[in-house]
Design a protein around this motif. Structure first.
Motif, PDB file in Angstrom:
ATOM      1  N   TRP A 143      15.708  -9.625 -25.343  1.00 50.97           N
ATOM      2  CA  TRP A 143      15.270  -8.244 -25.571  1.00 50.97           C
ATOM      3  C   TRP A 143      15.497  -7.774 -27.009  1.00 50.97           C
ATOM      4  O   TRP A 143      15.029  -6.711 -27.393  1.00 50.97           O
ATOM      5  CB  TRP A 143      15.958  -7.279 -24.597  1.00 50.97           C
ATOM      6  CG  TRP A 143      17.462  -7.414 -24.502  1.00 50.97           C
ATOM      7  CD1 TRP A 143      18.156  -8.101 -23.560  1.00 50.97           C
ATOM      8  CD2 TRP A 143      18.438  -6.826 -25.364  1.00 50.97           C
ATOM      9  NE1 TRP A 143      19.512  -8.000 -23.773  1.00 50.97           N
ATOM     10  CE2 TRP A 143      19.714  -7.210 -24.889  1.00 50.97           C
ATOM     11  CE3 TRP A 143      18.373  -6.021 -26.492  1.00 50.97           C
ATOM     12  CZ2 TRP A 143      20.903  -6.821 -25.502  1.00 50.97           C
ATOM     13  CZ3 TRP A 143      19.550  -5.628 -27.111  1.00 50.97           C
ATOM     14  CH2 TRP A 143      20.790  -6.023 -26.628  1.00 50.97           C
ATOM     15  N   LEU A 197      15.932  -3.531 -32.431  1.00 47.29           N
ATOM     16  CA  LEU A 197      16.889  -3.316 -31.351  1.00 47.29           C
ATOM     17  C   LEU A 197      17.679  -4.606 -31.192  1.00 47.29           C
ATOM     18  O   LEU A 197      17.103  -5.648 -30.867  1.00 47.29           O
ATOM     19  CB  LEU A 197      16.169  -2.968 -30.045  1.00 47.29           C
ATOM     20  CG  LEU A 197      17.043  -2.923 -28.779  1.00 47.29           C
ATOM     21  CD1 LEU A 197      18.089  -1.814 -28.879  1.00 47.29           C
ATOM     22  CD2 LEU A 197      16.183  -2.739 -27.530  1.00 47.29           C
ATOM     23  N   SER A 218      19.632   0.644 -31.932  1.00 54.60           N
ATOM     24  CA  SER A 218      18.211   0.624 -32.262  1.00 54.60           C
ATOM     25  C   SER A 218      18.033   1.450 -33.525  1.00 54.60           C
ATOM     26  O   SER A 218      18.660   2.507 -33.668  1.00 54.60           O
ATOM     27  CB  SER A 218      17.381   1.211 -31.127  1.00 54.60           C
ATOM     28  OG  SER A 218      16.008   1.264 -31.473  1.00 54.60           O
ATOM     29  N   TYR A 247      22.521   4.712 -30.652  1.00 55.53           N
ATOM     30  CA  TYR A 247      23.488   3.847 -29.998  1.00 55.53           C
ATOM     31  C   TYR A 247      23.576   4.209 -28.515  1.00 55.53           C
ATOM     32  O   TYR A 247      23.344   5.363 -28.139  1.00 55.53           O
ATOM     33  CB  TYR A 247      24.861   3.986 -30.644  1.00 55.53           C
ATOM     34  CG  TYR A 247      24.877   3.646 -32.111  1.00 55.53           C
ATOM     35  CD1 TYR A 247      25.191   2.366 -32.547  1.00 55.53           C
ATOM     36  CD2 TYR A 247      24.559   4.616 -33.065  1.00 55.53           C
ATOM     37  CE1 TYR A 247      25.197   2.049 -33.897  1.00 55.53           C
ATOM     38  CE2 TYR A 247      24.557   4.304 -34.415  1.00 55.53           C
ATOM     39  CZ  TYR A 247      24.875   3.026 -34.823  1.00 55.53           C
ATOM     40  OH  TYR A 247      24.870   2.722 -36.162  1.00 55.53           O
ATOM     41  N   PRO A 248      23.886   3.261 -27.655  1.00 55.34           N
ATOM     42  CA  PRO A 248      24.019   3.595 -26.221  1.00 55.34           C
ATOM     43  C   PRO A 248      25.210   4.522 -26.005  1.00 55.34           C
ATOM     44  O   PRO A 248      26.210   4.471 -26.724  1.00 55.34           O
ATOM     45  CB  PRO A 248      24.232   2.226 -25.565  1.00 55.34           C
ATOM     46  CG  PRO A 248      24.762   1.347 -26.653  1.00 55.34           C
ATOM     47  CD  PRO A 248      24.130   1.828 -27.917  1.00 55.34           C
ATOM     48  N   ASP A 249      25.078   5.386 -24.981  1.00 52.38           N
ATOM     49  CA  ASP A 249      26.161   6.317 -24.686  1.00 52.38           C
ATOM     50  C   ASP A 249      27.419   5.588 -24.247  1.00 52.38           C
ATOM     51  O   ASP A 249      28.537   6.026 -24.527  1.00 52.38           O
ATOM     52  CB  ASP A 249      25.723   7.299 -23.594  1.00 52.38           C
ATOM     53  CG  ASP A 249      24.581   8.194 -24.066  1.00 52.38           C
ATOM     54  OD1 ASP A 249      24.517   8.453 -25.285  1.00 52.38           O
ATOM     55  OD2 ASP A 249      23.759   8.597 -23.229  1.00 52.38           O
ATOM     56  N   TRP A 275      28.980   1.488 -23.699  1.00 54.20           N
ATOM     57  CA  TRP A 275      28.742   0.045 -23.844  1.00 54.20           C
ATOM     58  C   TRP A 275      30.021  -0.707 -23.493  1.00 54.20           C
ATOM     59  O   TRP A 275      31.020  -0.616 -24.204  1.00 54.20           O
ATOM     60  CB  TRP A 275      28.307  -0.291 -25.262  1.00 54.20           C
ATOM     61  CG  TRP A 275      27.978  -1.757 -25.482  1.00 54.20           C
ATOM     62  CD1 TRP A 275      28.756  -2.680 -26.118  1.00 54.20           C
ATOM     63  CD2 TRP A 275      26.815  -2.444 -25.047  1.00 54.20           C
ATOM     64  NE1 TRP A 275      28.142  -3.895 -26.126  1.00 54.20           N
ATOM     65  CE2 TRP A 275      26.926  -3.787 -25.468  1.00 54.20           C
ATOM     66  CE3 TRP A 275      25.670  -2.070 -24.345  1.00 54.20           C
ATOM     67  CZ2 TRP A 275      25.968  -4.751 -25.217  1.00 54.20           C
ATOM     68  CZ3 TRP A 275      24.703  -3.033 -24.097  1.00 54.20           C
ATOM     69  CH2 TRP A 275      24.849  -4.349 -24.526  1.00 54.20           C
ATOM     70  N   ARG A 324      19.856  -5.419 -21.414  1.00 58.88           N
ATOM     71  CA  ARG A 324      19.264  -4.560 -22.440  1.00 58.88           C
ATOM     72  C   ARG A 324      19.846  -3.156 -22.329  1.00 58.88           C
ATOM     73  O   ARG A 324      19.841  -2.553 -21.249  1.00 58.88           O
ATOM     74  CB  ARG A 324      17.743  -4.506 -22.266  1.00 58.88           C
ATOM     75  CG  ARG A 324      17.042  -3.647 -23.308  1.00 58.88           C
ATOM     76  CD  ARG A 324      15.548  -3.566 -23.040  1.00 58.88           C
ATOM     77  NE  ARG A 324      14.883  -2.739 -24.029  1.00 58.88           N
ATOM     78  CZ  ARG A 324      13.900  -3.120 -24.810  1.00 58.88           C
ATOM     79  NH1 ARG A 324      13.457  -4.362 -24.728  1.00 58.88           N
ATOM     80  NH2 ARG A 324      13.341  -2.292 -25.671  1.00 58.88           N
ATOM     81  N   PRO A 325      20.351  -2.612 -23.426  1.00 55.52           N
ATOM     82  CA  PRO A 325      20.913  -1.257 -23.381  1.00 55.52           C
ATOM     83  C   PRO A 325      19.818  -0.203 -23.395  1.00 55.52           C
ATOM     84  O   PRO A 325      18.685  -0.461 -23.806  1.00 55.52           O
ATOM     85  CB  PRO A 325      21.757  -1.190 -24.656  1.00 55.52           C
ATOM     86  CG  PRO A 325      21.052  -2.107 -25.599  1.00 55.52           C
ATOM     87  CD  PRO A 325      20.497  -3.219 -24.754  1.00 55.52           C
ATOM     88  N   THR A 326      20.161   0.984 -22.944  1.00 53.90           N
ATOM     89  CA  THR A 326      19.252   2.126 -23.023  1.00 53.90           C
ATOM     90  C   THR A 326      19.571   2.888 -24.292  1.00 53.90           C
ATOM     91  O   THR A 326      20.632   3.523 -24.412  1.00 53.90           O
ATOM     92  CB  THR A 326      19.404   3.038 -21.810  1.00 53.90           C
ATOM     93  OG1 THR A 326      19.122   2.284 -20.618  1.00 53.90           O
ATOM     94  CG2 THR A 326      18.452   4.214 -21.901  1.00 53.90           C
ATOM     95  N   VAL A 327      18.677   2.772 -25.272  1.00 53.91           N
ATOM     96  CA  VAL A 327      18.905   3.371 -26.589  1.00 53.91           C
ATOM     97  C   VAL A 327      17.637   4.080 -27.012  1.00 53.91           C
ATOM     98  O   VAL A 327      16.532   3.541 -26.868  1.00 53.91           O
ATOM     99  CB  VAL A 327      19.277   2.311 -27.642  1.00 53.91           C
ATOM    100  CG1 VAL A 327      19.635   2.983 -28.958  1.00 53.91           C
ATOM    101  CG2 VAL A 327      20.424   1.446 -27.173  1.00 53.91           C
ATOM    102  N   SER A 328      17.774   5.279 -27.535  1.00 59.43           N
ATOM    103  CA  SER A 328      16.632   5.997 -28.092  1.00 59.43           C
ATOM    104  C   SER A 328      16.906   6.283 -29.559  1.00 59.43           C
ATOM    105  O   SER A 328      18.062   6.448 -29.977  1.00 59.43           O
ATOM    106  CB  SER A 328      16.388   7.305 -27.339  1.00 59.43           C
ATOM    107  OG  SER A 328      17.518   8.161 -27.440  1.00 59.43           O
TER     108      SER A 328
END
Length: 796
Positions: free
Chosen positions: A367, A405, A426, A470-472, A474, A489-493
């Motif tokens: 990913w 990412l 990301s 950055y992910p909230d 980890w 895969r992290p959830t990053v916006s």
């Protein structure tokens, strides 16, 4: 000769305003292509010959003082060939080609003056892989024997024969160059020159900084790739990335007098397919207008497990050459995406360097990705104001955008290879660069003395922005570098709007005068550049820091040629890097240091042995650094890193069918005046003291059209940190092999079909790349495994 072309084009300077004088010639009986290269260099004219006609023909020996028409007639006697004039070119062909057999003659009405740069390529050495000189910035074009530096210029033929994909790999036969972060990792494809980092921002395109894509520049743009070793503030101005080890210049492709129609289909392991097209044409009564179009696309998995790459490129180069005016324009687009990013490896204190043969080649995840897009344009112009007085100007624009990412590294905590991943993120970036340069080059003769005078003014402006998400949360994922890992895969916006984060302007004025005498047997150059550096860091629209400093950078060089084929040279030249703004942790916080001045001393000797050129030099480069005064808690510029070394380079043909390029560099990088003297006298990290590179190209004499290449690269061990006890990565040897077969193209009278097979890292060596600023062992990357490349190319 360029592999994509049906002709061999040999460039040399001519003079359109003087009747051909008698000159000494010394050309042995040899193959037509080699004889014409020697003839072009010795006569100072331009020659072209159809490569199909040239095959298998040997010429007569020529020796003595005569005019160039007399020399070429004697050389071609009995071969069934003759010559004619076509504009500014001498065309060699069959006797039915209506030759013009003249005595003293003017060479073409559009011959270039010595002060010209556009379209004024230096000739190619025997073997076709390396050119006899290149661009020296403010000093213009120089042949190798007149260049007071160690310089190598690789041709498009060298790149094509080895199926080289990036500009960094085009330098693999230069002993002073080492690649740092591996291809497929998140960083730039940086190199070291003489032990100092040089990144994409420090590479130039047609002499202009800021145009080359910083992540990795692809080779399909390049007619030549020139490397000049050592700092060059006088020659080119301060490089944007602060590189002081040397400069790399990409000479863009131009249409040749002979039409170019070239297509290629290629395969790279594992399952990566692609193609390349190259078209060039000249138009007008005297071929005044030229257009060159290059297009390339490749996509698929690479030889590295779990890693894939997509690349695409479009390049358009146009030029106009009139009697006293020359113009050129280049437009380019480059796309590059890496999937399955290779993470860096960091080592906790006391953890030994892992055995590269046991570590997984790719510890990244499917990913992860990094994607970059670059678009640029460059316009150049030259006007001959008077005889040998040329005014020139250029302007370029470069826009870049990127997203990614990934987690960039893995921290190894014990000898068994256990560790954890770095925090993922990301990011998105954008940047715009505008660069301009104007100047004058002039040559003036005053009795026995000749002055080559140059003045230039340039300005480099850039703005850039970067945002990251950055992910909230980890978790600490445990990994083992010998067994692999699985990370979700992290959830990053990341924000779509990228604000400006920094502005930078580099502006300078440069002047140089080369005084030569005794038919250029003695040449002394003195010059000075005034460099101004301005920068701002911006956060949320507010300027958080400013930098505005000016520095003077002088230089003196000399060339002495006691014999026709030997030259001694020396240089004292400086490089510049932006000074530090002292941060709040020191008592002298806020102090702004002037640009750091790197100083090089170099002495060398060059020999032109006819078919090849050898260079031997010794050098010393001193780079200042900051030192923390523990008693006063201040930061000062009292440190120093000194690199002393010697180099031996050879380029050209050793024997009739064997050409070589490469050499050896021995270097002693020593730290001096460190914090409290703690590391004084120690070898600097990330630099190998012994570096050997040698490339071979052998044309098999018993099978027409069959050739072999081999490149041997040896790098000795190097420290990866300063603290004692010091850890080091072991030395390594890599072997690249290749073969190609050329046959006649049945659907084109003068075309050919070429089959290429190249194997990079044929011995499948497992090794860690050279460090490149890894003083804390924080960014080790592994080299790529054995990689196969196969291509079929046709020109028409």
């Amino acid at each position: 000769m360029v592999a994509a072309l049906p002709t061999a084009v040999l460039h040399a300077q001519g003079n359109s305003e003087e009747v051909s004088p008698a000159k000494p010639f010394s050309i042995p009986a040899e193959s037509l292509s080699d004889a014409l290269i020697a003839f072009g260099r010795q006569a100072g004219v331009q020659v072209t010959v159809d490569s199909n006609i040239a095959k298998g023909i040997r010429t007569n020996a020529v020796s003595g003082k005569m005019t160039w028409p007399q020399a070429i007639q004697k050389m071609l006697g009995g071969t069934g060939l003759s010559y004619r004039l076509n504009g500014r070119m001498i065309v060699v062909g069959n006797e039915g080609a209506s030759p013009i057999m003249l005595g003293p003659v003017r060479v073409g009405g559009t011959a270039l003056p010595t002060t010209a740069m556009i379209g004024n390529l230096t000739p190619v050495l025997s073997g076709g892989e390396v050119a006899d000189g290149g661009q020296l910035g403010i000093l213009g074009n120089r042949s190798i024997m007149d260049t007071p530096f160690n310089q190598t210029s690789y041709t498009a033929e060298f790149i094509q024969n080895r199926q080289i994909r990036t500009i960094r790999d085009a330098l693999k036969d230069t002993p002073s160059v080492r690649g740092t972060w591996g291809t497929g990792s998140p960083g730039q494809e940086k190199i070291q020159i003489r032990g100092f980092d040089v990144g994409g921002f420090d590479m130039s395109f047609g002499g202009l900084y800021g145009i080359v894509p910083a992540s990795a520049a692809l080779t399909e743009f390049a007619e030549r790739v020139e490397i000049l070793e050592g700092p060059g503030a006088l020659l080119n101005g301060m490089s944007p990335g602060g590189g002081v080890g040397g400069t790399v210049n990409i000479v863009p492709k131009r249409a040749h007098d002979t039409p170019i129609t070239f297509i290629e289909a290629d395969y790279n392991s594992n399952l990566q397919f692609g193609g390349h097209g190259d078209i060039g044409r000249r138009f007008g009564k005297n071929k005044e207008f030229g257009l060159r179009l290059n297009g390339m696309i490749r996509s698929g998995p690479t030889a590295i497990s779990g890693n894939g790459m997509k690349t695409a490129l479009v390049g358009i180069g146009g030029d106009v050459r009139l009697k006293h005016v020359r113009l050129s324009a280049d437009f380019g687009y480059q796309y590059r995406r890496i999937d399955g990013i290779l993470p860096y490896l960091s080592l906790d204190s006391g953890v030994p360097v892992p055995d590269a043969a046991q570590v997984k080649r790719n510890l990244g995840q499917s990913w992860t990705y990094s994607e970059d897009q670059d678009i640029f344009g460059v316009f150049k112009g030259e006007v001959d104001i008077f005889r040998n007085v040329t005014a020139h100007g250029s302007v370029g624009v470069h826009d870049t955008n990127g997203t990614s990412l990934y987690y960039s590294g893995i921290a190894v905590s014990d000898q068994q290879g256990n560790g954890h991943t770095w925090w993922p993120f990301s990011d998105a970036l954008r940047g715009r660069t505008i660069v301009a340069d104007i100047g004058i080059r002039a040559q003036e003769k005053t009795g026995p003395i000749t002055h080559d005078i140059a003045f230039s003014a340039n300005r480099y402006w850039t703005e850039s922005g970067w945002v990251a998400g950055y992910p909230d949360d980890w978790p600490d994922y445990s990994v083992n570098i010998y067994q692999g890992l699985k990370v979700p895969r992290p959830t990053v916006s990341v924000a779509h709007h990228i604000p400006i984060g920094s502005l930078s302007t580099l502006s300078s004025l440069g002047f140089a005068d080369t005084v030569s005498a005794l038919d250029k047997r003695i040449q002394i150059t003195a010059g000075l550049r005034v460099q101004r550096v301005q920068s701002q860091n911006i956060d949320d629209g507010e300027v958080t820091s400013r930098y505005d400093k000016t520095a003077l950078s002088p230089a003196v060089t000399a060339v002495f040629k006691p014999f026709k084929h030997m030259s001694f040279y020396g240089n004292w030249i400086q490089g510049l890097q932006q000074g530090t703004i002292v941060d709040s942790s020191y008592a002298n916080r806020g102090q702004i240091f002037s640009p750091y001045k790197t100083t090089q001393y170099e002495l060398g000797i060059k020999g032109d042995i006819g078919r090849f050129i050898a260079t031997f030099d010794v050098f010393q480069v001193d780079v200042p650094s900051t030192v923390h005064d523990l008693n006063k808690n201040t930061l000062t510029i009292d440190g120093d890193e000194r690199h002393r070394g010697l180099e031996l380079n050879i380029s050209g043909k050793l024997i009739h069918e064997l050409s070589v390029t490469g050499g050896i560099m021995l270097i002693d990088p020593v730290l001096r005046h460190t914090d409290g003297g703690q590391y004084d006298g120690e070898r600097a990290s990330d630099i190998s003291p012994v570096n050997f590179n040698m490339g071979f190209n052998y044309n098999f004499p018993f099978v027409k059209g069959l050739s072999f290449t081999a490149d041997v690269i040896y790098t000795s061990s190097q420290y990866i940190e300063r603290p004692v006890p010091r850890r080091s990565i072991p030395g390594w040897t890599r072997l690249d092999l290749g073969t190609r077969y050329v046959m006649r193209n049945p659907v084109a009278k003068n075309g050919k079909i070429t089959f290429f097979l190249n194997v990079d890292n044929a011995n499948n060596a497992h090794y860690w790349n050279s460090g490149g600023g890894n003083s804390s062992a924080g960014s080790m990357t592994m080299a790529a495994p054995r990689t196969f490349r196969f291509a079929v190319a046709a020109d028409f």
